[in-house]
Design an enzyme around this catalytic site. Structure first.
Site, PDB file in Angstrom:
ATOM      1  N   LYS A  13       0.829  -1.212   0.000  1.00 10.09           N
ATOM      2  CA  LYS A  13       0.000   0.000   0.000  1.00 10.09           C
ATOM      3  C   LYS A  13       0.866   1.265   0.000  1.00 10.09           C
ATOM      4  O   LYS A  13       0.596   2.206  -0.731  1.00 10.09           O
ATOM      5  CB  LYS A  13      -0.905   0.043   1.246  1.00 10.09           C
ATOM      6  N   ARG A  88      -9.054   1.167   9.341  1.00 14.41           N
ATOM      7  CA  ARG A  88      -8.624  -0.196   9.666  1.00 14.41           C
ATOM      8  C   ARG A  88      -9.804  -1.019  10.186  1.00 14.41           C
ATOM      9  O   ARG A  88      -9.662  -2.200  10.422  1.00 14.41           O
ATOM     10  CB  ARG A  88      -7.567  -0.186  10.764  1.00 14.41           C
ATOM     11  N   ARG A 124      11.657  -5.754   4.643  1.00 12.06           N
ATOM     12  CA  ARG A 124      11.423  -4.313   4.450  1.00 12.06           C
ATOM     13  C   ARG A 124      12.362  -3.468   5.303  1.00 12.06           C
ATOM     14  O   ARG A 124      12.640  -3.783   6.450  1.00 12.06           O
ATOM     15  CB  ARG A 124       9.974  -3.999   4.822  1.00 12.06           C
ATOM     16  N   ARG A 157      11.575  -1.620  10.817  1.00 11.80           N
ATOM     17  CA  ARG A 157      10.530  -1.240  11.778  1.00 11.80           C
ATOM     18  C   ARG A 157      10.485  -2.247  12.910  1.00 11.80           C
ATOM     19  O   ARG A 157      10.640  -3.431  12.675  1.00 11.80           O
ATOM     20  CB  ARG A 157       9.172  -1.203  11.062  1.00 11.80           C
ATOM     21  N   ARG A 168      -0.205  -8.668  13.619  1.00 11.34           N
ATOM     22  CA  ARG A 168      -0.764  -7.666  12.699  1.00 11.34           C
ATOM     23  C   ARG A 168      -1.656  -8.336  11.651  1.00 11.34           C
ATOM     24  O   ARG A 168      -2.693  -7.795  11.266  1.00 11.34           O
ATOM     25  CB  ARG A 168       0.368  -6.882  12.031  1.00 11.34           C
TER      26      ARG A 168
HETATM   27  P1  AMP Z   1       1.149   0.651   9.221  1.00 12.38           P
HETATM   28  O1  AMP Z   1       2.338   1.528   9.011  1.00 12.38           O
HETATM   29  O2  AMP Z   1      -0.042   1.066   8.425  1.00 12.38           O
HETATM   30  O3  AMP Z   1       1.492  -0.815   9.061  1.00 12.38           O
HETATM   31  O4  AMP Z   1       0.723   0.835  10.747  1.00 12.38           O
HETATM   32  C1  AMP Z   1       1.605   0.526  11.798  1.00 12.38           C
HETATM   33  C2  AMP Z   1       0.848   0.470  13.106  1.00 12.38           C
HETATM   34  O5  AMP Z   1       0.272   1.763  13.382  1.00 12.38           O
HETATM   35  C3  AMP Z   1      -0.333  -0.482  13.127  1.00 12.38           C
HETATM   36  O6  AMP Z   1       0.047  -1.820  13.421  1.00 12.38           O
HETATM   37  C4  AMP Z   1      -1.195   0.133  14.224  1.00 12.38           C
HETATM   38  O7  AMP Z   1      -0.666  -0.141  15.499  1.00 12.38           O
HETATM   39  C5  AMP Z   1      -1.010   1.627  13.964  1.00 12.38           C
HETATM   40  N1  AMP Z   1      -2.019   2.148  13.010  1.00 12.38           N
HETATM   41  C6  AMP Z   1      -1.800   2.638  11.758  1.00 12.38           C
HETATM   42  N2  AMP Z   1      -2.940   3.033  11.192  1.00 12.38           N
HETATM   43  C7  AMP Z   1      -3.915   2.802  12.109  1.00 12.38           C
HETATM   44  C8  AMP Z   1      -5.322   2.980  12.119  1.00 12.38           C
HETATM   45  N3  AMP Z   1      -5.986   3.483  11.062  1.00 12.38           N
HETATM   46  N4  AMP Z   1      -5.990   2.639  13.241  1.00 12.38           N
HETATM   47  C9  AMP Z   1      -5.374   2.135  14.321  1.00 12.38           C
HETATM   48  N5  AMP Z   1      -4.055   1.925  14.372  1.00 12.38           N
HETATM   49  C10 AMP Z   1      -3.316   2.239  13.270  1.00 12.38           C
END
Ligand code: AMP
Length: 223
Positions: A13, A88, A124, A157, A168
Site C-alpha cells: 500500500k 482499519r 522491508r 521497523r 498484525r
Molecule cells: P502501518 O504503518 O499502516 O502498518 O501501521 C503501523 C501500526 O500503526 C499499526 O500496526 C497500528 O498499530 C497503527 N495504526 C496505523 N494506522 C492505524 C489505524 N488506522 N488505526 C489504528 N491503528 C493504526
C-alpha cells in the site's frame, strides 16, 4: 478524489501510494507514518500509541481519527488524498464519512499470498528521515544502509518482526477484512492482484483509477 488503499500489512500500500502521489499529485497520507512520527517526537499522542503499535495492535479509533482529521484539513488535501492504512475497521470508516460528509470515491484492496506478505515484511527497510520504503530483495548490498532519497540510515521497523507480523495479520483478518463488504456495498471497491513487480501492480491500479476518474469527470460535466 479520495482514494483508500486497503490490504494486509506488506501488500504494498505504501509503495503504491507513493507512486499514485507522484503521478496524480494527491498527497499520500499514511496513518502509520503519522503515528511513528509522533512516537519519534515523544508527543503525548505518540506515548499513547507506542505500546499498541509495538504489539501489532490497533491504536484507539479516537486517537487515530483525531490525528487524521487534522491532516486532511490542511490545504494540500483540498482536492483529494490517498489514505494508506486508514480506515482499519468499520467504525473508522463511519467516522471518516462523518468527518468529510461523504465516502471515498475509490478503494483499492491489494491482495497477496500470506507467504509473500511475511517475506516482504521481514525484508522491508524504511527511512526514518523521509519515510521512503525499501526491500532487501531489490536493494543491492552497497545501497542497503542508506536512503537514496535523503541519505539517512535505513532501519527495520520494530513491528516487522515474526511475532508482531503474526499479530498484525490476525488484527487485519479480524478487524479490517469486514471493510471489503462495507465498500463493496458502496460500489467503490476494487480488488487488485498485488503479486509481481511494483510497476505491474501500479499499472493495474492506474488503469482502474484513470477509468474511474474519467467517469467522475463525465458525471460532473453532465450536471
Ligand atoms: P502501518 O504503518 O499502516 O502498518 O501501521 C503501523 C501500526 O500503526 C499499526 O500496526 C497500528 O498499530 C497503527 N495504526 C496505523 N494506522 C492505524 C489505524 N488506522 N488505526 C489504528 N491503528 C493504526
Amino acid at each position: 478524489m479520495r482514494v483508500i488503499l486497503l490490504g494486509p500489512p506488506g501488500s504494498g500500500k505504501g509503495t503504491q501510494g507513493d507512486l499514485l502521489e507522484k503521478r496524480h499529485g494527491f498527497p499520500k497520507i499514511s496513518t502509520g507514518d503519522l503515528l511513528r512520527r509522533e512516537v519519534r517526537l515523544g508527543t503525548p499522542l505518540g506515548k499513547k500509541a507506542e505500546a499498541s503499535m509495538g504489539r501489532g495492535e490497533l491504536v484507539s479509533d479516537e486517537v487515530v481519527v483525531e490525528m487524521l482529521q487534522k491532516r486532511i484539513a490542511q490545504p494540500d488535501c483540498r482536492s483529494g488524498y490517498i489514505l494508506d492504512g486508514f480506515p482499519r475497521n468499520v467504525a473508522q470508516a463511519l467516522k471518516l464519512e462523518k468527518v468529510i460528509g461523504t465516502g471515498p470515491e475509490i478503494v483499492f484492496d491489494i491482495h497477496l499470498r500470506e507467504q509473500s506478505l511475511v517475506s516482504r515484511l521481514s525484508q522491508r527497510r524504511i527511512c526514518p528521515g523521509c519515510g521512503a520504503i525499501y526491500s532487501l530483495l531489490t536493494l543491492s548490498p552497497e545501497k542497503r544502509d542508506v536512503c537514496q532519497a535523503c541519505g539517512s540510515s535505513l532501519i527495520q521497523r520494530n513491528d516487522d518482526t515474526p511475532k508482531v507480523i503474526k499479530e498484525r495479520l490476525k488484527v487485519y483478518h479480524e478487524q479490517t477484512v469486514p471493510l471489503i463488504d462495507y465498500y463493496r456495498r458502496r460500489n467503490v471497491y476494487h480488488k487488485i492482484d498485488g503479486e509481481g513487480k511494483v510497476e505491474d501492480v501500479f499499472d493495474r491500479i492506474s488503469a482502474i483509477l484513470d477509468r474511474e476518474m474519467a467517469k467522475l469527470k463525465g458525471a460532473e460535466a453532465a450536471r
